[in-house]
Design a protein around this motif. Structure first.
Motif, PDB file in Angstrom:
ATOM      1  N   GLU A   1       0.831  -1.206   0.000  1.00  0.00           N
ATOM      2  CA  GLU A   1       0.000   0.000   0.000  1.00  0.00           C
ATOM      3  C   GLU A   1       0.865   1.256   0.000  1.00  0.00           C
ATOM      4  O   GLU A   1       0.560   2.240  -0.679  1.00  0.00           O
ATOM      5  N   ALA A   2       1.953   1.233   0.769  1.00  0.00           N
ATOM      6  CA  ALA A   2       2.805   2.412   0.911  1.00  0.00           C
ATOM      7  C   ALA A   2       3.687   2.671  -0.309  1.00  0.00           C
ATOM      8  O   ALA A   2       4.017   3.821  -0.593  1.00  0.00           O
ATOM      9  N   HIS A   3       4.059   1.622  -1.039  1.00  0.00           N
ATOM     10  CA  HIS A   3       5.082   1.792  -2.066  1.00  0.00           C
ATOM     11  C   HIS A   3       4.687   1.412  -3.491  1.00  0.00           C
ATOM     12  O   HIS A   3       5.457   1.683  -4.409  1.00  0.00           O
ATOM     13  N   LEU A   4       3.544   0.803  -3.689  1.00  0.00           N
ATOM     14  CA  LEU A   4       3.249   0.269  -5.022  1.00  0.00           C
ATOM     15  C   LEU A   4       2.020   0.879  -5.686  1.00  0.00           C
ATOM     16  O   LEU A   4       1.594   0.409  -6.745  1.00  0.00           O
ATOM     17  N   TYR A   5       1.442   1.897  -5.074  1.00  0.00           N
ATOM     18  CA  TYR A   5       0.260   2.543  -5.638  1.00  0.00           C
ATOM     19  C   TYR A   5       0.485   4.043  -5.749  1.00  0.00           C
ATOM     20  O   TYR A   5       1.067   4.659  -4.854  1.00  0.00           O
ATOM     21  N   ALA A   6       0.004   4.606  -6.829  1.00  0.00           N
ATOM     22  CA  ALA A   6       0.037   6.063  -6.965  1.00  0.00           C
ATOM     23  C   ALA A   6      -0.986   6.652  -6.002  1.00  0.00           C
ATOM     24  O   ALA A   6      -1.958   5.989  -5.617  1.00  0.00           O
TER      25      ALA A   6
ATOM     26  N   ARG B   1      -6.823   3.154  -6.709  1.00  0.00           N
ATOM     27  CA  ARG B   1      -7.724   2.214  -6.051  1.00  0.00           C
ATOM     28  C   ARG B   1      -7.003   0.911  -5.704  1.00  0.00           C
ATOM     29  O   ARG B   1      -6.240   0.379  -6.509  1.00  0.00           O
ATOM     30  N   HIS B   2      -7.243   0.414  -4.486  1.00  0.00           N
ATOM     31  CA  HIS B   2      -6.716  -0.889  -4.057  1.00  0.00           C
ATOM     32  C   HIS B   2      -7.554  -1.411  -2.905  1.00  0.00           C
ATOM     33  O   HIS B   2      -8.361  -0.694  -2.322  1.00  0.00           O
TER      34      HIS B   2
END
Length: 163
Positions: free
Chosen positions: A102-107, A111-112
């Motif tokens: 969540e902290a490093h792989l989403y802009a 949405r996730h």
């Protein structure tokens, strides 16, 4: 293809753990088991993985004591995969990987999925590692010490501060 070296007897606990759960499909099966999936078909539908690969991962997780294969809870002739105590012990690992992702792989704003507490519906707090005296635990504050085999017991490992 070169054969992979087994890590089952490695002195590093992380290496031994990765021998069991170190591929994406095994960890995703475990994730789905935490989400309540129990049957082969549920795992297969969720993951979209080939049946032979899923079968291999489930078999390994059962052999390693992470999952148990039990009669279906609905009384049918099917069998279900359920997490053992050893498997449930992976929960902090799964949560930690989720939080890292969540902290490093989403802009920002992308949405996730989010892990929520069942009772409150609020997001699960980030894992917060602390030193024995309550300070935030930073990698710079740790080190690994390999203990001699004759003294490598749970008690001495804890006292020695090794991981």
């Amino acid at each position: 293809m070169a054969r992979r070296r087994s890590l089952k007897t490695d002195a590093c606990p992380m290496a031994r753990a990765l021998e069991i759960v170190g591929d994406q499909w095994s960890l995703l099966v475990i994730r789905d088991a935490f989400d309540g999936m129990k049957r082969f078909g549920e795992f297969q539908q969720s993951l979209g993985v080939a049946k032979n690969i899923l079968s291999d991962r489930l078999k390994n997780l059962v052999q390693e004591g992470v999952l148990d294969l039990v009669p279906a809870s609905d009384g049918s002739l099917y069998q279900e995969y359920v997490l053992t105590a050893k498997g449930k012990g992976l929960f902090p690992v799964v949560v930690g990987l989720r939080h890292w992702g969540e902290a490093h792989l989403y802009a920002k704003g992308e949405r996730h999925s989010v892990l929520l507490e069942r009772d409150s519906g609020k997001p699960v707090p980030k894992i917060d590692l602390r030193t024995r005296d309550g300070k935030p635990l930073d990698p710079d504050l740790t080190f690994v010490k390999k203990l001699p085999a004759k003294t490598a017991t749970a008690t001495t490992a804890t006292k020695a501060g090794s991981r």
